[in-house]
Design an enzyme around this catalytic site. Structure first.
Site, mmCIF file in Angstrom:
data_model
loop_
_atom_site.group_PDB
_atom_site.id
_atom_site.type_symbol
_atom_site.label_atom_id
_atom_site.label_comp_id
_atom_site.label_asym_id
_atom_site.label_seq_id
_atom_site.Cartn_x
_atom_site.Cartn_y
_atom_site.Cartn_z
ATOM 1 C CB ALA A 296 -19.280 48.693 54.097
ATOM 2 N NE ARG A 423 -28.397 54.055 27.583
ATOM 3 C CZ ARG A 423 -27.331 53.736 28.272
ATOM 4 N NH1 ARG A 423 -27.338 53.857 29.594
ATOM 5 N NH2 ARG A 423 -26.254 53.303 27.678
ATOM 6 C CD GLU A 564 -25.933 52.926 38.904
ATOM 7 O OE1 GLU A 564 -25.074 52.129 38.490
ATOM 8 O OE2 GLU A 564 -27.156 52.709 38.858
HETATM 9 P P1 ADP Z 1 -19.833 52.194 39.966
HETATM 10 O O1 ADP Z 1 -20.187 52.070 38.520
HETATM 11 O O2 ADP Z 1 -20.401 53.398 40.601
HETATM 12 O O3 ADP Z 1 -18.386 51.975 40.216
HETATM 13 P P2 ADP Z 1 -20.404 49.397 40.434
HETATM 14 O O4 ADP Z 1 -21.726 48.775 40.453
HETATM 15 O O5 ADP Z 1 -19.521 49.123 39.270
HETATM 16 O O6 ADP Z 1 -20.606 50.968 40.664
HETATM 17 O O7 ADP Z 1 -19.589 48.986 41.742
HETATM 18 C C1 ADP Z 1 -20.107 49.047 43.022
HETATM 19 C C2 ADP Z 1 -19.474 47.948 43.837
HETATM 20 O O8 ADP Z 1 -19.784 48.133 45.220
HETATM 21 C C3 ADP Z 1 -19.981 46.556 43.478
HETATM 22 O O9 ADP Z 1 -18.896 45.708 43.242
HETATM 23 C C4 ADP Z 1 -20.790 46.141 44.702
HETATM 24 O O10 ADP Z 1 -20.803 44.749 44.913
HETATM 25 C C5 ADP Z 1 -20.055 46.870 45.796
HETATM 26 N N1 ADP Z 1 -20.841 47.073 47.033
HETATM 27 C C6 ADP Z 1 -22.139 47.428 47.130
HETATM 28 N N2 ADP Z 1 -22.526 47.528 48.409
HETATM 29 C C7 ADP Z 1 -21.442 47.221 49.173
HETATM 30 C C8 ADP Z 1 -21.199 47.119 50.570
HETATM 31 N N3 ADP Z 1 -22.159 47.343 51.471
HETATM 32 N N4 ADP Z 1 -19.960 46.791 50.978
HETATM 33 C C9 ADP Z 1 -18.966 46.527 50.089
HETATM 34 N N5 ADP Z 1 -19.143 46.581 48.760
HETATM 35 C C10 ADP Z 1 -20.355 46.934 48.296
#
Ligand code: ADP
Length: 596
Positions: A296, A423, A564
């Site tokens: 995205a 931490r 996050e």
């Molecule tokens: P949370 O713990 O908040 O769920 P994560 O790090 O586990 O966060 O998951 C966030 C996900 O979003 C990851 O798989 C990451 O690759 C994905 N992500 C980050 N930026 C984009 C983007 N621009 N478009 C699509 N997916 C994305």
């Protein structure tokens, strides 16, 4: 646990791909082989150990590939293996760009298959010089949905599943080749006050107590309203994972720093693999569409001011997706975005490694900001105290500390902090020690009771091999191997054992959280580690309904955020195992809101 290898030199993959390209280029025909039909084994070194495959060949084709044994992280690599297998068999090619986040594993797979076919008499240069793309399986054939969830980690899945259960037609966009994000490579323990395992152990706990702990742990910089929602929702979130999604948990609890009681169940295998596997399965059973390899890039408002479109990029092509009902941002934090880190906290520079997935680059935060969303607490960046000194990988073998059975010493052999502290406190204290390192010491009883050597077997073996972890029969030997002052370490252990006997740690008052346990017989263990960026507490400001707020505190219509990527829930410092509660609680709230 992580198979993320971004810290490894890029030279090896480039050399390897270059070599393979050189070897394969110049043929372009698949029928030029004359292999001896049969099944052959091949082997190569993966991230955590040897990867063995069995390859079935006919005279001129690779017919099938099977994994015989693998030490790689299952839930990430099984998807990489599946896609590589399809690509190799379908295209009869043996080259591939290293997959971001799993480059070593990709290389190992291709090398192991090459090893096997060479045994069958193949001439490598007679394979097609095709370039496999791990996103080949994804065909974007629909663009209109009820709900779009951006990011397929734990928050994204919680939102998507809840929205689908609420009757919505849901799309998930994931920029990496494989879903799971940081959740997949995390320990995935979840703070759940009043849970079944606590009851078995007779531990009294309540949502109110967790609420107090989160606020105190975040130095009261958190938004109390959001913390209230989180604390009240934490136990139901655990029960939802366990009962609705079928996540299996170990039979013990972890005691994270800053919590007033032991309250965190941990999924089977001590990692997010179990959680993400179950989330994937649930999403599939609900018919949720998942487009991986699809990043995205922007959010678009309609004429009425409601956010209704997501612009995204897949395989070099632009796409615009429309959400009739709502959009959820669940793109994680920005721990892997060095520029953003330095912008908000200049001390978080290139000298500090990160535990995070390479996808953790703050995309959602930036997209929301472009739409006028308010960002909050961006300067609070957390380091995890005990990470791999060369790669930044979070070291789960170090959980022996969280089970109350290890002490942290410096190179001089002295304790320097309370081992169950927050931490940030431990990280800061570690940074002040010689070499910016800590050395975690434990004995064989602690090893047996904590089971870290078997739960995290692959990590344990690779750390021993790399000389980050040492094991020896005497305290003197293990200290010498690790480069810690042996005589002083002996004195420190004797002093700690005295504290254990008296029940009072006169130096750091460890007993206020857990009774200290004396060290007895060897073998003994020492693991060297350093702090690395782990969680970014700041992000998009949301309300208790997970709606994204603008700078005037008003909800931006149609836009929700969870996990996050949001800010102001954890204050200055997130407590261990509260992130998983956060992503599930707010993920589900966001998914419900977006689907209504
Ligand atoms: P949370 O713990 O908040 O769920 P994560 O790090 O586990 O966060 O998951 C966030 C996900 O979003 C990851 O798989 C990451 O690759 C994905 N992500 C980050 N930026 C984009 C983007 N621009 N478009 C699509 N997916 C994305």
């Amino acid at each position: 646990m992580s198979v993320i290898s971004r810290k490894r030199s890029l030279l090896l993959p480039i050399l390897l791909i270059g070599l393979l390209l050189t070897v394969f280029t110049g043929c372009g025909k698949s029928g030029g082989q004359s292999m001896k039909p049969g099944t052959y084994e091949g082997e190569a070194e993966g991230m955590n150990g040897p990867l063995k495959v069995s390859v079935k060949v006919s005279e001129d084709k690779i017919e099938d590939i099977e994994i015989l044994s693998s030490e790689e992280t299952g839930a990430l690599t099984e998807e990489v293996f599946r896609q590589l297998r399809e690509g190799i068999i379908g295209q009869q090619g043996l080259t591939c760009d290293a997959v971001s986040g799993a480059s070593t594993t990709t290389e190992a797979y291709i090398q192991a298959v090459s090893d096997a076919v060479v045994k069958a008499g193949a001439t490598l240069k007679n394979f097609k010089a095709v370039k496999l793309s791990l996103d080949d399986g994804v065909r974007i054939d629909r663009t209109d949905f009820d709900v779009i969830v951006v990011g397929a980690g734990g928050a994204g899945y919680s939102a998507a599943i809840t929205a689908a259960e609420n009757g919505a037609d849901v799309l998930m966009l994931e920029k990496m080749a494989v879903t799971g994000g940081n959740t997949l490579i995390s320990g995935s323990a979840i703070a759940a006050p009043g849970n079944d395992l606590q009851k078995k152990e007779g531990i009294e706990d309540s949502a109110d107590q967790l609420y107090e702990d989160i606020l105190k742990g975040g130095d009261n910089k958190n938004d109390p309203e959001l913390v209230r929602v989180l604390a009240d929702g934490a136990l139901p979130a655990y029960e939802w994972l366990r009962d609705d999604l079928g996540v299996k948990f170990e039979d013990h609890l972890l005691f994270f720093g800053g919590h007033s009681v032991k309250r965190s169940p941990v999924p089977l295998g001590g990692s997010g693999e179990e959680t993400i596997r179950k989330m994937r399965a649930k999403a599939a059973s609900l018919g949720i569409t998942v487009y991986t390899g699809t990043k995205a890039t922007a959010l678009v408002k309609d004429d009425a001011g409601k956010v209704s479109k997501v612009e995204a990029e897949h395989g070099g092509e632009q796409h615009v997706f429309t959400a009739k009902k709502g959009i959820v941002l669940a793109t994680g934090g920005f721990g892997s975005n060095l520029e953003m880190r330095k912008k908000y906290d200049p001390s978080m520079d290139e000298k500090i490694l990160s535990t995070d997935s390479v996808g953790t680059t703050g995309d959602g935060i930036q997209m929301a900001e472009m739409l006028g969303a308010d960002l909050v607490d961006m300067q609070y960046i957390q380091t995890y105290p005990t990470c791999h000194p060369d790669t930044g990988r979070l070291l789960y073998v170090g959980d022996v500390r969280l089970m109350g059975r290890g002490i942290l010493v410096n190179k001089e052999g002295n304790r320097f902090v309370e081992e169950l502290e927050r931490r940030d406190v431990i990280s800061k204290a570690t940074a002040d020690q010689t070499g910016g390192c800590s050395y975690l010491f434990w004995d064989e009883d602690a090893m047996k009771d904590s089971k870290v050597g078997s739960i995290y077997k692959n990590e344990y073996n690779s750390l021993l091999k790399a000389g980050v972890l040492h094991k020896a029969d005497s305290i003197e030997e293990v200290a010498e191997a690790a480069g810690v002052d042996p005589a002083q370490l002996q004195k420190t252990v004797d002093r700690f054992n005295g504290f254990a006997k008296a029940g009072v740690d006169e130096d750091f008052h460890y007993e206020k959280r857990k009774p200290p346990v004396a060290f007895t017989e060897g073998p003994y263990y020492i693991m060297r580690s350093k702090p690395a960026v782990h969680h970014t507490m700041g992000g998009i400001r949301i309300n208790a309904e997970a709606q994204v707020l603008d700078k005037d505190g008003k909800p931006i219509q149609g836009l929700y955020a969870a996990g996050e990527t949001t800010g102001h829930i954890h204050g200055t410092n997130r407590l261990g195992s509260v992130a998983i509660a956060d992503i599930v609680v707010f993920g589900r709230i966001a998914g419900k809101g977006a689907s209504e």
